[in-house]
Motif scaffolding. Sequence first.
Motif, PDB file in Angstrom:
ATOM      1  N   LYS A 283       0.909  -1.106   0.000  1.00 55.66           N
ATOM      2  CA  LYS A 283       0.132  -0.129   0.021  1.00 55.66           C
ATOM      3  C   LYS A 283       0.898   1.238   0.074  1.00 55.66           C
ATOM      4  N   GLY A 284       0.397   2.109  -0.777  1.00 55.12           N
ATOM      5  CA  GLY A 284       1.240   3.297  -0.854  1.00 55.12           C
ATOM      6  C   GLY A 284       2.042   3.544  -2.091  1.00 55.12           C
ATOM      7  N   ILE A 285       2.257   2.239  -2.853  1.00 51.81           N
ATOM      8  CA  ILE A 285       2.829   2.363  -3.941  1.00 51.81           C
ATOM      9  C   ILE A 285       1.904   2.632  -5.328  1.00 51.81           C
ATOM     10  N   ASP A 286       2.057   3.558  -6.211  1.00 53.01           N
ATOM     11  CA  ASP A 286       1.369   3.925  -6.988  1.00 53.01           C
ATOM     12  C   ASP A 286       2.217   4.268  -8.405  1.00 53.01           C
ATOM     13  N   CYS A 287       1.983   5.244  -8.951  1.00 57.19           N
ATOM     14  CA  CYS A 287       2.455   5.669 -10.305  1.00 57.19           C
ATOM     15  C   CYS A 287       2.417   4.672 -11.461  1.00 57.19           C
TER      16      CYS A 287
ATOM     17  N   ILE B 284      16.458   7.576   2.226  1.00 58.10           N
ATOM     18  CA  ILE B 284      16.085   6.854   1.295  1.00 58.10           C
ATOM     19  C   ILE B 284      16.894   5.690   1.074  1.00 58.10           C
ATOM     20  N   GLN B 285      16.684   4.278   1.137  1.00 54.67           N
ATOM     21  CA  GLN B 285      17.744   3.318   0.789  1.00 54.67           C
ATOM     22  C   GLN B 285      17.378   2.887  -0.656  1.00 54.67           C
ATOM     23  N   ILE B 286      18.587   2.851  -1.478  1.00 54.07           N
ATOM     24  CA  ILE B 286      18.581   2.569  -2.731  1.00 54.07           C
ATOM     25  C   ILE B 286      18.837   0.807  -2.828  1.00 54.07           C
ATOM     26  N   ARG B 287      17.974   0.341  -3.758  1.00 50.13           N
ATOM     27  CA  ARG B 287      18.118  -1.475  -3.866  1.00 50.13           C
ATOM     28  C   ARG B 287      18.224  -1.499  -5.375  1.00 50.13           C
ATOM     29  N   GLY B 288      19.146  -2.477  -5.732  1.00 49.41           N
ATOM     30  CA  GLY B 288      19.190  -2.758  -7.062  1.00 49.41           C
ATOM     31  C   GLY B 288      17.977  -3.744  -7.611  1.00 49.41           C
ATOM     32  N   THR B 289      17.426  -3.880  -8.947  1.00 43.01           N
ATOM     33  CA  THR B 289      16.634  -4.669  -9.300  1.00 43.01           C
ATOM     34  C   THR B 289      16.945  -5.250 -10.572  1.00 43.01           C
ATOM     35  N   ASP B 290      16.469  -6.548 -10.856  1.00 40.03           N
ATOM     36  CA  ASP B 290      16.696  -6.991 -12.282  1.00 40.03           C
ATOM     37  C   ASP B 290      15.557  -7.111 -12.956  1.00 40.03           C
ATOM     38  N   ASN B 291      14.311  -6.437 -12.322  1.00 39.53           N
ATOM     39  CA  ASN B 291      13.324  -6.408 -13.089  1.00 39.53           C
ATOM     40  C   ASN B 291      12.823  -5.023 -13.729  1.00 39.53           C
ATOM     41  N   LEU B 292      12.838  -4.936 -14.742  1.00 38.87           N
ATOM     42  CA  LEU B 292      12.767  -3.553 -15.417  1.00 38.87           C
ATOM     43  C   LEU B 292      11.392  -2.866 -15.035  1.00 38.87           C
ATOM     44  N   LEU B 293      10.145  -3.561 -14.650  1.00 36.28           N
ATOM     45  CA  LEU B 293       9.145  -3.025 -14.100  1.00 36.28           C
ATOM     46  C   LEU B 293       9.330  -2.322 -12.691  1.00 36.28           C
TER      47      LEU B 293
ATOM     48  N   LEU C 118      12.795   2.589 -10.511  1.00 45.48           N
ATOM     49  CA  LEU C 118      12.132   3.975  -9.770  1.00 45.48           C
ATOM     50  C   LEU C 118      10.817   3.768  -8.952  1.00 45.48           C
ATOM     51  N   LEU C 119      10.472   2.503  -8.605  1.00 41.96           N
ATOM     52  CA  LEU C 119       9.535   2.131  -7.755  1.00 41.96           C
ATOM     53  C   LEU C 119       9.778   2.607  -6.200  1.00 41.96           C
ATOM     54  N   TYR C 120       9.141   3.569  -5.804  1.00 41.16           N
ATOM     55  CA  TYR C 120       9.569   4.000  -4.465  1.00 41.16           C
ATOM     56  C   TYR C 120       8.302   3.366  -3.062  1.00 41.16           C
ATOM     57  N   ASP C 121       8.926   2.771  -2.149  1.00 39.27           N
ATOM     58  CA  ASP C 121       8.167   2.196  -1.084  1.00 39.27           C
ATOM     59  C   ASP C 121       8.142   3.176  -0.008  1.00 39.27           C
ATOM     60  N   PRO C 122       7.224   3.755   0.292  1.00 36.33           N
ATOM     61  CA  PRO C 122       7.295   4.736   1.292  1.00 36.33           C
ATOM     62  C   PRO C 122       7.224   4.377   2.747  1.00 36.33           C
ATOM     63  N   ARG C 123       6.650   2.982   3.007  1.00 38.94           N
ATOM     64  CA  ARG C 123       6.891   2.301   4.144  1.00 38.94           C
ATOM     65  C   ARG C 123       8.375   1.917   4.611  1.00 38.94           C
ATOM     66  N   GLN C 124       9.043   1.264   3.614  1.00 33.65           N
ATOM     67  CA  GLN C 124      10.321   1.047   3.937  1.00 33.65           C
ATOM     68  C   GLN C 124      11.368   1.823   3.616  1.00 33.65           C
ATOM     69  N   ARG C 125      10.685   2.893   2.886  1.00 32.47           N
ATOM     70  CA  ARG C 125      11.684   4.152   2.477  1.00 32.47           C
ATOM     71  C   ARG C 125      12.780   3.688   1.413  1.00 32.47           C
ATOM     72  N   THR C 126      12.347   2.930   0.364  1.00 30.55           N
ATOM     73  CA  THR C 126      13.490   2.228  -0.549  1.00 30.55           C
ATOM     74  C   THR C 126      12.885   2.431  -1.744  1.00 30.55           C
ATOM     75  N   LEU C 127      14.015   2.751  -2.596  1.00 30.96           N
ATOM     76  CA  LEU C 127      13.909   3.174  -4.073  1.00 30.96           C
ATOM     77  C   LEU C 127      14.244   2.082  -4.866  1.00 30.96           C
ATOM     78  N   MET C 128      13.681   1.379  -5.630  1.00 32.53           N
ATOM     79  CA  MET C 128      14.531   0.215  -6.601  1.00 32.53           C
ATOM     80  C   MET C 128      14.880   0.951  -8.007  1.00 32.53           C
ATOM     81  N   ILE C 129      16.225   0.485  -8.389  1.00 33.85           N
ATOM     82  CA  ILE C 129      16.968   0.602  -9.437  1.00 33.85           C
ATOM     83  C   ILE C 129      17.140  -0.098 -10.262  1.00 33.85           C
ATOM     84  N   PHE C 130      16.640  -0.187 -11.431  1.00 32.22           N
ATOM     85  CA  PHE C 130      17.241  -1.184 -12.656  1.00 32.22           C
ATOM     86  C   PHE C 130      18.694  -0.773 -13.308  1.00 32.22           C
TER      87      PHE C 130
END
Length: 364
Positions: A121-125, A176-185, A188-200
């Motif tokens: 919850k809280g992730i949109d865009c 904000i914690q930066i986390r790498g992802t192998d999933n292009l989808l 730039l997905l930001y989770d406000p609860r965990q304060r994490t930002l996913m980066i492809f």
Amino acid sequence: MIPPSEDEKAQIEEQLLHNASGLKHAASSSEAYFKHYQSVICPDEADDAVIQIEESTLRTHVDVLTYAKILCENGTLSRDETTKRWFDKQVATATEIDHIMRAVVNVTFMINCDERDYYPKGIDCGTRRAKWERNQSFLNFLETSFLPLQQSANVGLALGDQTSLKAWKLARRYGIQIRGTDNLLEHLLYDPRQRTLMIFHHAAYLRSHLRHSKDDSLDMGFAESLTLKTLPPRLLFETLLSLHYILFPIVHIGSKRSRSLLKKYIKAQNFDKEILWFECVRPVPPDFTFRYWGGRLEKLQEVTKRPPPRNSLVSWFERHTSERNALTVAILGLFLTVILGLLGVVVGVFQLVVAWLAWKDARA
């Protein structure tokens, strides 16, 4: 399945990455991609979570390339029709077919096509559950997964000078914690609860696919790009620019902090080393705007304007300072002020009485 040999890597490099520059190139610039490929196609057998595939179903890496070729050349077929072509003369269980389908899509397009859970919850865009349904064509799956991202931004965000969105600022100033992802989808997905930002982070993958379509229109759609066995150039281009112009502007003067942070992520999170090398492949149009990732970039801008609480105490105060609570506090403060004022008057009168009685006793 055992990891690919050098010759098999060259074949994978040529078909899935559209590079035909030899074994040396495959072993260097595509190192991060092949680590991902092996984790998906030939993972550690000791991992209990891994679904073991029968040899008769997926024997060699050539099988992977064959399935990927059929997938790209038949984008209008449904998921069931596609897998039927894959295993028309083979016996495979439903579990094996689903696993291979996810794996082939993953290593071909760097997409998880079978998300089982919705995002928190809280992730949109424009985010939605990304699942390739059984009666859905692969082309339609791609369009329904990515096109809603363009609707999440009010206006396409201009490239501009988004200095507040540098990764080191997001990490240091806003927690904000930066986390790498192998999933292009998930880019730039930001989770406000965990304060994490996913980066492809797979820069080499993005550049190799951009080179493959560099002579085609930047706004080529999914149908046309699928025939080239790649994703739309704009989607790839925006992703690469968001890395090198927004989050980690290593091309700019004074990019020492960005480079230092990238090196940290390369070491700690196995980011693609090629992300330290700047190349856009295509010229950047002067009026370029982010259409796919604009909404998520706007989301990050909102976070920088209204930073999230850094700890639980601040979070509690913010949760209890709504407009209604603020009005209540203001009324309570006014009431206390009146009470204290009346007490002050009473004390003043009492002091006057005491002083008058003392004066009267002195006269007597």
